[in-house]
Design an enzyme around this catalytic site. Structure first.
Site, short mmCIF file in Angstrom:
data_model
loop_
_atom_site.label_atom_id
_atom_site.label_comp_id
_atom_site.label_asym_id
_atom_site.label_seq_id
_atom_site.Cartn_x
_atom_site.Cartn_y
_atom_site.Cartn_z
CG ASP A 136 -8.37 -8.47 2.10
OD1 ASP A 136 -8.19 -7.39 2.71
OD2 ASP A 136 -8.82 -8.54 0.95
CG ASP A 161 -3.57 -6.26 2.14
OD1 ASP A 161 -3.64 -7.47 1.87
OD2 ASP A 161 -4.28 -5.39 1.63
CG ASP A 186 -5.89 3.82 -2.11
OD1 ASP A 186 -5.73 3.81 -0.86
OD2 ASP A 186 -6.49 2.91 -2.70
#
Length: 479
Positions: free
Chosen positions: A78, A80, A166
């Site tokens: 995917d 983002d 993160d």
């Protein structure tokens, strides 16, 4: 008092760590000639979002796993997008194709048929700027007593956003304006070194979002990376924080873990860090008491089967995963119900209800999957009866193939008592319809239980039958 001390410690350690990370000398701009990202490797829909935001006058970057995977030579799952446009402004650009979601993190989903591109606004670190058309409640950042981040809708710039991410390898930004890669946290170095490193103070970041611990495990297993020592150390002690994560989110994270194509490595790492017990506590309890490899071998064989299907690009069903993980706890509970005098079928379904009810305190299980789990378990006993027309009826059951595969992993795990039955079903499926009937009729009919004579359920017929007998007796006496 301990919480207060912890907050003070976390504040100072986080501040020191962030200062070391946010040194301006860390910023690197890698131009298009020095990295391997090509627009041909990016989905058309993601490019459409990037260029639409650019044309509307906003900054737009590709970020996260998509950039990381392209740089590693992997195929991204995917893409983002991150931008300085706020969610409402993103919706104004894409209109009916855009839907705003989330409370904790306000996001925009842009739809292209079934494909969805997730668009986030740059996160800030302070109180954020106030917009005239946005409610104050959406413009705050808050943590609970344990340090868990419960709201993070403070918007900022890319310079602030990077420190809210993160891992360093997920903080690389692909700029659609000049096709460069922006690297604030030395993520490119960590990619080359095969190292997984958290941005900021690890304990503070884990307390903000405990799911980062299982994400670290998943990335380490999937990418074959080593977890950096400071990033690794707190995981052993903070697993209990996963209890505070919503059960629905934990269900999704479990699927990401075990449907990653490297489920066996994930399983071993979760046990190594002491995290598995917070995902499947009943299974973990039995693993500590395993006998002759059970239930560990059953779990390993199930995960091996799942990995093989994913690598062959076949579909996988969450119900199969949960059926395998909870099979041994269900059998143990079923034995208890049998000892209480339950019939085998009633004992199985009562045990299934008990085990699943206990599991949903750790991870939710949608109702459709619960019914499928029970069907897979029930068919394990029904597949033993193979005489007459039963095989045809069973083979038409919607959960037959999953149940057959499940029996296969039980045999592979060492249950030799099922090998003959499993081989029979394997051969049965390879026959045509006519031969299947003959093959089933060759099976010796199981000895049925002795049944009591059926009593007449119609009281009126019974009464008339009794009167007739009495009449005959009287007449014979008179004679």
């Amino acid at each position: 008092m301990q919480r207060l001390i912890h907050k003070i410690k976390s504040f100072f350690s986080a501040s020191d760590s962030d200062l070391s990370f946010q040194s301006p000398s860390k910023l690197k701009i890698i131009d298009r000639k020095q990295h391997g990202i090509s627009r041909k490797q990016i989905d058309k829909e993601a490019l459409d979002v990037l260029y639409s935001l650019k044309r509307a006058g906003y900054e737009a970057y590709l970020v996260g796993g998509g950039v990381r995977d392209i740089l590693l030579g992997l195929e991204p799952k995917d893409f983002d997008v991150v931008t300085n446009a706020e969610p409402e402004q993103v919706k104004a650009v894409f209109k009916s194709r855009c839907r705003l979601i989330g409370r904790r993190f306000r996001l925009a989903h842009v739809y292209f048929g079934r494909n969805v591109i997730e668009v986030a606004t740059f996160r800030g670190d302070g109180e954020g700027r106030q917009s005239g058309n946005r409610k104050q409640v959406n413009n705050t950042r808050a943590v609970d007593d344990s340090g868990r981040l419960v709201r993070d809708n403070v918007y900022g710039s890319i310079d602030e956003d990077v420190w809210r991410r993160d891992f360093t390898i997920n903080s690389l930004y692909y700029n659609i304006r000049d096709f460069s890669v922006v690297d604030y946290a030395d993520g490119m170095t960590d990619l080359r070194n095969g190292q997984l490193r958290l941005i900021g103070d690890p304990e503070t970041r884990y307390r903000e979002d405990p799911v980062r611990m299982i994400r670290a495990v998943r990335f380490a297993a999937k990418l074959g990376f080593e977890i950096e020592p400071r990033t690794k150390a707190p995981i052993y002690e903070l697993g209990h924080l996963l209890k505070d994560v919503s059960h629905a989110r934990m269900f999704e994270e479990v699927l990401k873990l075990f449907h990653s194509g490297v489920a066996i490595e994930v399983f071993e790492k979760l046990r190594h860090f002491g995290l598995f017990t917070f995902l499947f506590p009943q299974t973990h309890h039995l693993l500590s008491q395993e006998s002759e490899g059970f239930p560990r071998m059953l779990v390993i064989e199930a995960l091996k089967s799942t990995d093989a299907r994913i690598q062959a690009e076949k579909g996988v069903n969450p119900s199969f995963l949960f059926a395998a993980m909870l099979w041994e706890p269900m059998l143990q509970r079923m034995e208890q119900h049998l000892a209480e005098g339950f019939s085998r079928q009633d004992a199985m379904f009562a045990a299934a209800n008990d085990v699943i009810e206990q599991q949903i305190y750790s991870t939710s299980i949608p109702k459709r999957f619960i019914s499928q789990i029970k069907e897979i378990w029930s068919l394990q006993f029904r597949l033993l009866n193979r005489h007459g027309n039963r095989p045809q009826k069973l083979s038409e059951h919607p959960r037959f193939r999953a149940a057959y595969d499940f029996m296969g992993i039980r045999v592979a795990a060492g249950d030799d008592s099922l090998k003959e039955v499993f081989d029979w079903w394997t051969e049965y499926q390879n026959l045509d319809a006519v031969d299947q009937v003959a093959f089933a009729n060759d099976v010796e009919k199981p000895k049925g239980r002795s049944r009591r004579p059926r009593r007449n359920r119609n009281p009126y017929r019974k009464r008339s039958h009794g009167r007739g007998d009495q009449a005959e007796t009287v007449s014979s006496d008179d004679a």
